[in-house]
Write a protein that holds these residues in place. Structure first.
Motif, PDB file in Angstrom:
ATOM      1  N   VAL A  21       0.850  -1.190   0.000  1.00 45.57           N
ATOM      2  CA  VAL A  21       0.000   0.000   0.000  1.00 45.57           C
ATOM      3  C   VAL A  21       0.884   1.237   0.000  1.00 45.57           C
ATOM      4  CG1 VAL A  21      -1.709   1.353   1.281  1.00 45.57           C
ATOM      5  CG2 VAL A  21      -1.879  -1.153   1.230  1.00 45.57           C
TER       6      VAL A  21
ATOM      7  N   SER B 210       0.877   5.148   0.619  1.00 46.69           N
ATOM      8  CA  SER B 210       0.107   6.217   1.253  1.00 46.69           C
ATOM      9  C   SER B 210       0.727   7.555   0.865  1.00 46.69           C
ATOM     10  CB  SER B 210       0.124   6.055   2.776  1.00 46.69           C
ATOM     11  OG  SER B 210      -0.410   7.186   3.420  1.00 46.69           O
TER      12      SER B 210
ATOM     13  N   ALA C 253      -0.640   6.683   6.521  1.00 50.66           N
ATOM     14  CA  ALA C 253       0.004   5.390   6.775  1.00 50.66           C
ATOM     15  C   ALA C 253      -0.361   4.880   8.166  1.00 50.66           C
ATOM     16  CB  ALA C 253       1.516   5.518   6.627  1.00 50.66           C
TER      17      ALA C 253
ATOM     18  N   ALA D 222      -3.584   3.245   7.778  1.00 48.67           N
ATOM     19  CA  ALA D 222      -3.400   1.976   7.063  1.00 48.67           C
ATOM     20  C   ALA D 222      -2.873   0.892   8.004  1.00 48.67           C
ATOM     21  CB  ALA D 222      -2.439   2.171   5.893  1.00 48.67           C
ATOM     22  N   TYR D 223      -1.934   1.252   8.867  1.00 49.95           N
ATOM     23  CA  TYR D 223      -1.402   0.293   9.850  1.00 49.95           C
ATOM     24  C   TYR D 223      -2.542  -0.326  10.654  1.00 49.95           C
ATOM     25  CZ  TYR D 223       3.700   1.212   9.732  1.00 49.95           C
ATOM     26  OH  TYR D 223       5.033   1.283   9.397  1.00 49.95           O
TER      27      TYR D 223
ATOM     28  N   VAL E 207       1.923  -5.763   9.187  1.00 50.33           N
ATOM     29  CA  VAL E 207       2.564  -4.722   8.385  1.00 50.33           C
ATOM     30  C   VAL E 207       4.027  -5.091   8.156  1.00 50.33           C
ATOM     31  CG1 VAL E 207       3.245  -2.293   8.293  1.00 50.33           C
ATOM     32  CG2 VAL E 207       1.031  -2.939   9.286  1.00 50.33           C
TER      33      VAL E 207
ATOM     34  N   VAL F 250       3.913  -1.257   3.533  1.00 51.96           N
ATOM     35  CA  VAL F 250       3.351   0.090   3.526  1.00 51.96           C
ATOM     36  C   VAL F 250       4.475   1.096   3.275  1.00 51.96           C
ATOM     37  CG1 VAL F 250       2.118   1.867   4.842  1.00 51.96           C
ATOM     38  CG2 VAL F 250       1.508  -0.552   5.128  1.00 51.96           C
TER      39      VAL F 250
ATOM     40  N   SER G 244       8.660  -1.372   7.486  1.00 41.28           N
ATOM     41  CA  SER G 244       7.271  -1.570   7.062  1.00 41.28           C
ATOM     42  C   SER G 244       7.138  -2.131   5.651  1.00 41.28           C
ATOM     43  CB  SER G 244       6.503  -0.244   7.140  1.00 41.28           C
ATOM     44  OG  SER G 244       6.947   0.653   6.120  1.00 41.28           O
ATOM     45  N   SER G 245       8.245  -2.368   4.989  1.00 38.87           N
ATOM     46  CA  SER G 245       8.169  -2.886   3.624  1.00 38.87           C
ATOM     47  C   SER G 245       9.284  -3.893   3.393  1.00 38.87           C
ATOM     48  CB  SER G 245       8.324  -1.740   2.611  1.00 38.87           C
ATOM     49  OG  SER G 245       9.603  -1.143   2.727  1.00 38.87           O
TER      50      SER G 245
END
Length: 342
Positions: free
Chosen positions: A247, A249, A255, A258-259, A269, A275, A334-335
């Motif tokens: 995702v 943001s 974000a 989204a979390y 996540v 994210v 986060s990614s």
């Protein structure tokens, strides 16, 4: 005109705290409510830094710069990008000796002083009609981070086209194909306004089509950029079985929303769903997990805008400038690599 001591007394904090809040010191640890209180008190008391006075040649009248901003304090605190840019513009213009007039185009109200502006700095997304309304006959205009195109104003912002390409390359090279974006419009709604389309959305659409993986169901539409709207919109997608592997943001505040949506839906996540945000605000590094985000040079954008309007008022040039600042993709927890089986 109030002093910093008066602002501190009214807000119930120290002078040092007021100074650090008004200068957007990222290392200061205070609550959002304290920041909101200090900004409101400073605004109510019309606090400005002491400076030399910039006057209109031959008149002795102090030159005035209008700062046009659609967001109120609460909205600014949700998206600190605009607040940081605005405060940087004010800081530099105050140092240069200009009188500042605050204008909110939603009401047309002038918060400090009245009268014709010598120049105008427009921050945020105004359409042509709104711009005309607030600038009037002011011919010296600098626009910061807007979507419309005009060739009669200076512009300063960041290269969002390159930024989104960095993000898309990073996600695609890590195996992601179901890439979602949190946006305030869908491609269909903006089909006739491509020149006004946010460069991030335009870049996302182009990249996904180029790779043959575009799917409009991965557009997560929000009415405005806020963490609550991002949370609600992504939650609805996940509840309906639309589960992206990544995702994007368009700011770090969304974000956060989204979390929450991802965790409440039973996903992790950074493991199940990556994210990526935009801004790299001070809290991004301390989110759990820490947020991968595009770092925008927010203060420098404000300083450049102030320098451009100062140039227009003091230098003779018969051309307009476009200044685009570089961004950096900051990769954190986060990614990562897509775990979904192909």
């Amino acid at each position: 005109m109030a002093t910093i001591r008066e602002v501190a007394r009214e807000a119930g904090v120290s002078i040092a705290t007021v100074s650090r809040i008004l200068n957007m010191d990222d290392t200061l640890s205070v609550s959002v409510e304290t920041k909101r209180r200090v900004f409101r008190v400073a605004e109510e008391l019309k606090y400005v830094k002491k400076n030399s006075r910039k006057t209109v040649p031959g008149t002795g009248k102090r030159q005035s710069i209008g700062i046009v901003n659609k967001l109120d304090f609460d909205r600014e605190l949700e998206d600190v990008y605009f607040m940081t840019v605005r405060l940087a513009v004010e800081e530099r213009l105050t140092d240069l000796g200009y009188r500042i007039i605050h204008i909110n185009p939603n009401s047309g109200s002038v918060y400090e002083g009245e009268g014709r502006m010598d120049g105008c700095v427009v921050i945020g997304r105004l359409d042509d009609d709104e711009l005309e309304k607030v600038t009037g006959d002011c011919r010296k205009v600098v626009v910061v981070d807007n979507r419309f195109l005009r060739n009669d104003v200076d512009y300063v912002g960041v290269d969002l086209s390159m930024s989104i390409e960095y993000v898309m390359d990073y996600l695609y090279n890590n195996g992601h194909r179901k890439i979602a974006i949190i946006a305030d419009k869908t491609p269909e709604e903006l089909a006739g306004e491509k020149e006004k389309l946010d460069a991030r959305i335009r870049g996302y659409i182009g990249y996904m089509h180029e790779k043959g993986i575009f799917d409009e169901k991965y557009f997560i539409k929000v009415p405005c950029f806020s963490n609550v709207h991002a949370y609600n919109a992504l939650s609805d997608k996940l509840k309906n079985g639309i589960v992206p592997t990544a995702v994007i943001s368009c700011n770090d505040s969304m974000a956060n929303g989204a979390y929450k949506a991802i965790v409440q839906a039973g996903y992790k996540v950074g493991e199940d769903i990556s994210v990526v945000g935009f801004n790299d605000q001070s809290t991004a590094e301390y989110m759990v997990p820490s947020l991968t985000t595009v770092r925008l040079p927010m203060k420098n954008i404000g300083y450049e805008a102030a320098e451009l309007i100062n140039q227009q008022l003091n230098d003779e040039r018969d051309y307009k400038k476009v200044v685009l600042l570089k961004t950096d993709l900051i990769i954190r927890e986060s990614s990562g690599e897509c775990k979904e089986e192909k």
